[in-house]
Design an enzyme around this catalytic site. Structure first.
Site, mmCIF file in Angstrom:
data_model
loop_
_atom_site.group_PDB
_atom_site.id
_atom_site.type_symbol
_atom_site.label_atom_id
_atom_site.label_comp_id
_atom_site.label_asym_id
_atom_site.label_seq_id
_atom_site.Cartn_x
_atom_site.Cartn_y
_atom_site.Cartn_z
ATOM 1 N N HIS A 91 7.186 -1.785 8.643
ATOM 2 C CA HIS A 91 8.389 -2.619 8.726
ATOM 3 C C HIS A 91 8.927 -2.882 7.326
ATOM 4 O O HIS A 91 8.209 -2.736 6.328
ATOM 5 C CB HIS A 91 8.080 -3.942 9.426
ATOM 6 N N CYS B 25 -0.085 -8.616 0.797
ATOM 7 C CA CYS B 25 -0.085 -8.598 2.272
ATOM 8 C C CYS B 25 -1.238 -7.794 2.850
ATOM 9 O O CYS B 25 -1.546 -7.908 4.045
ATOM 10 C CB CYS B 25 1.238 -8.074 2.802
ATOM 11 N N ARG C 3 10.780 -5.158 0.702
ATOM 12 C CA ARG C 3 9.352 -4.810 0.765
ATOM 13 C C ARG C 3 9.123 -3.915 1.980
ATOM 14 O O ARG C 3 9.202 -4.362 3.119
ATOM 15 C CB ARG C 3 8.484 -6.064 0.866
ATOM 16 N N CYS D 112 6.662 -2.482 4.031
ATOM 17 C CA CYS D 112 5.255 -2.697 4.342
ATOM 18 C C CYS D 112 4.795 -1.562 5.259
ATOM 19 O O CYS D 112 5.167 -1.502 6.439
ATOM 20 C CB CYS D 112 5.082 -4.055 5.022
ATOM 21 N N HIS E 120 5.962 6.179 13.428
ATOM 22 C CA HIS E 120 6.020 4.757 13.050
ATOM 23 C C HIS E 120 5.321 4.598 11.707
ATOM 24 O O HIS E 120 4.174 5.028 11.527
ATOM 25 C CB HIS E 120 5.325 3.903 14.109
#
Length: 365
Positions: free
Chosen positions: A321, A281, A334, A336, A318
């Protein structure tokens, strides 16, 4: 002094009780609940016990109850030469007992040395058979231990504190020979009688409450103003403004060294290299965090998508996700994560930078 007050209290209590006032039921709110909770904690095998004779046990017990880490107290009579003495027998000076407080404490919260140091602040250790207005051998001072391992600590600490006095210190430091619980009306006396007699100066109770404060968390959320100065523009945008860095153009997407990944805003460990995998990704991908308690997951419907956002719990930064397309053999998830939200600590630097206790996590397959 205390004997006179006890007699007067009993006479007054009988009169008021006859009038149906219920004086003897008066206690501070939650005293019973706190005692019950302490009794549960006192059953914990890790809890230790030590015994302090410091004059009138009413004040000594109340003093130790203020200290964080003390999980239970009981007043009684220690190191005498009879069995099951009454208060009247003890004050007759014929039994050899000392008014003593049994202190149960959690050594992971408070150190025995601190308890001894605080105890010395409540007594005149050079006085024989007298503390405050109370006189008699039941008011002698002493630290009595039941664990042989405590002997060295007790004796060394008293010898160290004795250097602060010009006269000999008379505090007994001997094993506990016997201990008998005192009558119920003596237990938690100053909780039940807030204005009751006490030889300990009131300000010392407040000092005891502050003497062993909770340790500051190792990792703390930073103010945004501080972070703006500390972080790069991209790190601030990602962690504080929910930004997203470019795939394949970030620091750790293809990092393969062993090590640990920490929150860039707090330094708190979040992920380890053994849970990192190549997902294609373009961002660092992990099968799981070190523990689920380190992160918060929130529904994210921004940009016309429905995703699960991942944030650091302590730093509220943050991170990225989490998706359900991860390797099945690793749990199917996963995580990410933006490189800008992380700082990588290589294995060879983990010990020197304070992350040594996480090294065993890198040994798993």
């Amino acid at each position: 002094m205390k004997n006179i007050l006890i007699v007067l209290g009993i006479i007054l209590g009988i009169a008021v009780f006859a009038a149906g006032s219920g004086l003897f039921k008066k206690t501070k709110p939650n005293v019973v609940e706190v005692k019950k909770e302490n009794e549960k904690i006192m059953d914990n095998k890790n809890v230790r016990e030590i015994y302090f004779a410091g004059g009138c046990f009413w004040g000594t017990e109340h003093f130790f109850q203020q200290i964080r880490g003390v999980v239970g107290t009981e007043v009684g009579y220690a190191n005498g030469n009879t069995q099951n003495p009454t208060y009247e027998e003890v004050v007759s000076h014929t039994t050899g007992f000392a008014e003593t407080v049994k202190v149960k404490y959690d050594p992971e919260q408070v150190d025995l040395k601190l308890l001894i140091d605080l105890y010395f602040k409540t007594i005149d250790p050079t006085s024989k058979d007298q503390q405050g207005n109370d006189r008699g051998n039941q008011y002698r001072t002493g630290i009595y231990y039941t664990d042989k391992n405590d002997e060295v600590t007790v004796k060394e600490e008293v010898q160290k504190l004795a250097k602060n006095y010009s006269k000999p210190v008379l505090v007994e430091t001997i094993p506990l020979k016997n201990f008998y619980r005192a009558e119920d009306y003596h237990q938690d006396y100053l909780d039940k009688n807030p204005g009751g007699y006490c030889h300990i100066e009131p300000g010392l109770f407040e000092m005891a409450r502050k003497a062993n404060p909770l340790p500051k968390p190792a990792y703390q959320k930073q103010d945004k103003k501080v972070l703006k100065e500390k972080l790069t523009a991209e790190q601030y945008n990602v962690t504080q403004e929910n930004g997203t860095e470019r795939p394949f153009q970030n620091e750790y997407w293809n990092e393969t060294r062993e090590g640990i990944y920490v929150d860039i805003t707090t330094g708190e460990p979040l992920f380890v290299s053994t849970d990192k995998f190549e997902s294609g990704c373009g961002w660092p991908s992990f099968s799981k965090p070190i523990t689920k308690g380190l992160i918060d997951e929130k529904m994210d419907r921004s940009h016309g998508m429905t995703r699960v956002e991942v944030r650091s719990k302590t730093g509220d930064a943050h991170l990225g996700h989490v998706f359900t397309d991860g390797p099945e053999d690793k749990g199917g998830l996963r995580y990410c994560i933006n490189s800008a939200s992380l700082k990588f600590i290589p294995k060879v630097e983990m010990e020197s930078k304070g992350y040594g206790k996480y090294l065993p996590l890198l040994d798993k397959k």
